[in-house]
Design a protein around this motif. Structure first.
Motif, mmCIF file in Angstrom:
data_model
loop_
_atom_site.group_PDB
_atom_site.id
_atom_site.type_symbol
_atom_site.label_atom_id
_atom_site.label_comp_id
_atom_site.label_asym_id
_atom_site.label_seq_id
_atom_site.Cartn_x
_atom_site.Cartn_y
_atom_site.Cartn_z
ATOM 1 N N SER A 9 27.676 81.828 16.552
ATOM 2 C CA SER A 9 27.947 80.429 16.196
ATOM 3 C C SER A 9 26.837 79.861 15.324
ATOM 4 O O SER A 9 27.092 79.153 14.346
ATOM 5 C CB SER A 9 28.110 79.582 17.457
ATOM 6 O OG SER A 9 29.227 79.999 18.206
ATOM 7 N N LEU A 10 25.594 80.166 15.682
ATOM 8 C CA LEU A 10 24.460 79.654 14.914
ATOM 9 C C LEU A 10 24.543 80.108 13.460
ATOM 10 O O LEU A 10 24.247 79.331 12.534
ATOM 11 C CB LEU A 10 23.157 80.125 15.545
ATOM 12 C CG LEU A 10 21.864 79.561 14.947
ATOM 13 C CD1 LEU A 10 21.767 78.060 15.212
ATOM 14 C CD2 LEU A 10 20.651 80.283 15.533
ATOM 15 N N ALA A 11 24.961 81.346 13.252
ATOM 16 C CA ALA A 11 25.036 81.882 11.895
ATOM 17 C C ALA A 11 26.061 81.138 11.042
ATOM 18 O O ALA A 11 25.953 81.117 9.808
ATOM 19 C CB ALA A 11 25.375 83.366 11.953
ATOM 20 N N LYS A 12 27.050 80.520 11.677
ATOM 21 C CA LYS A 12 28.105 79.827 10.940
ATOM 22 C C LYS A 12 27.798 78.353 10.687
ATOM 23 O O LYS A 12 28.553 77.687 9.977
ATOM 24 C CB LYS A 12 29.426 79.921 11.717
ATOM 25 C CG LYS A 12 29.921 81.344 11.942
ATOM 26 C CD LYS A 12 31.150 81.340 12.834
ATOM 27 C CE LYS A 12 31.621 82.748 13.153
ATOM 28 N NZ LYS A 12 32.780 82.745 14.098
ATOM 29 N N MET A 13 26.710 77.848 11.272
ATOM 30 C CA MET A 13 26.489 76.404 11.272
ATOM 31 C C MET A 13 25.710 75.894 10.065
ATOM 32 O O MET A 13 25.596 74.693 9.871
ATOM 33 C CB MET A 13 25.789 75.990 12.577
ATOM 34 C CG MET A 13 26.725 76.052 13.769
ATOM 35 S SD MET A 13 25.895 75.902 15.369
ATOM 36 C CE MET A 13 25.049 74.349 15.228
ATOM 37 N N ASP A 14 25.144 76.767 9.262
ATOM 38 C CA ASP A 14 24.478 76.373 8.016
ATOM 39 C C ASP A 14 23.486 75.238 8.248
ATOM 40 O O ASP A 14 23.538 74.193 7.599
ATOM 41 C CB ASP A 14 25.533 75.951 6.979
ATOM 42 C CG ASP A 14 24.931 75.782 5.593
ATOM 43 O OD1 ASP A 14 23.906 76.422 5.304
ATOM 44 O OD2 ASP A 14 25.481 74.981 4.806
ATOM 45 N N ALA A 15 22.565 75.464 9.181
ATOM 46 C CA ALA A 15 21.616 74.412 9.547
ATOM 47 C C ALA A 15 20.166 74.825 9.335
ATOM 48 O O ALA A 15 19.256 74.201 9.868
ATOM 49 C CB ALA A 15 21.827 74.018 11.005
#
Length: 294
Positions: free
Chosen positions: A73-79
């Protein structure tokens, strides 16, 4: 000061440690649900740079230590490059699990917090720590809330658990069970571990946003690691100013959801008749699970 506390003591300690005995955050602009506008344009270049430093440190630490769903999920969040815009994340999150992020000035009252969760709204603090607080803050800031908590809300089972926790909190306030329920939150949402085929992994936000505890909880021989049991967890005090002395380990998120789905009213009544357990307790018959190899 290293003490075991329940929820009421926790908030008193926060106030004592805050400047002038007040919690941080500007509450003057919030509505009746303690929601504010995320004034993203007000963040300074220095704050975005501090965010990047925090993000880069944790991004290097969590592989092999965080559960895979968190990493995915973190990899998809572009943060990674700047403080995230909550509305953009909400678009993706709502499509995935029906949750949304709401901006809050800081800590909110129990009732308000539970109402948000029960309605699939996760409160995210808008302020960011100061550079001298890089390694430790008393109150949750935007980095802790966003980096630590938001990724798992993309998982449908964990998202459902959080909603049920909010509904349970609304009931607990009428049943004198808030101190018990706060321990459940602490040992799962904030400091939970999960058993995987690759070994123990962290899923709690307090661990995943920490520069040191993310390794300590998995490999250090000093803390206990005990199989999760909801009623046992709700008896156990916790640490707020040091690494935890005990971590509770779930098999998977489905176990977490199923064990906390029943009505807790009879559980609260049973717990009133039992002693509260110190943070480092190992009960007869329990196994202290081994750490991962260092």
């Amino acid at each position: 000061m290293n003490t075991s506390v329940d929820q009421a003591d926790f908030f008193r300690t926060l106030e004592e440690k805050s400047d002038n005995g007040k919690l941080r955050g500007d509450y003057s602009q919030c509505d009746e649900r303690y929601v504010v506008r995320q004034d993203w344009d007000a963040y300074t270049p220095e704050q975005h740079a501090l965010w990047r430093r925090l993000y880069q440190r944790q991004a290097k630490l969590v592989p092999g230590r965080a559960c895979q769903v968190f990493l995915d999920s973190l990899a998809k969040m572009d943060a990674a490059n700047e403080i995230p815009r909550f509305d953009r994340t909400t678009e993706a999150l709502y499509k995935a699990t029906g949750w949304e992020l709401v901006a809050v000035p800081g800590l909110v009252p129990d009732q308000t917090f539970f109402e948000h969760l029960a309605n699939r709204r996760f409160p995210v603090t808008v302020w960011l720590r100061e550079p001298h607080e890089f390694d430790y803050i008393v109150e949750p800031d935007v980095f802790h809330d966003f980096f630590g908590h938001v990724p798992l809300l993309f998982n449908p089972v964990f998202a459902d658990y959080m909603e049920q926790y909010g509904k349970g909190g609304l009931k607990a306030s009428r049943l004198d069970g808030l101190s018990n329920l706060s321990r459940l939150y602490w040992y799962t949402v904030e400091f939970g571990l999960i058993q995987t085929a690759e070994g123990l992994r962290a899923y709690g936000a307090g661990i995943l946003s920490s520069g040191g505890e993310v390794e300590y909880c998995l490999t250090d021989p000093r803390p206990r690691r005990v199989a999760f049991n909801a009623e046992r967890v709700m008896r156990t005090l916790y640490k707020i100013d040091s690494y935890q002395e005990t971590y509770f380990v779930i098999r998977d998120f489905q176990q977490l959801f199923e064990e906390t789905a029943p009505d807790f009213a009879p559980v609260y009544e049973r717990l009133k008749q039992q002693e509260v357990l110190a943070a480092n307790t190992l009960l007869p018959g329990e196994t202290d699970l081994p750490p991962n190899p260092a």
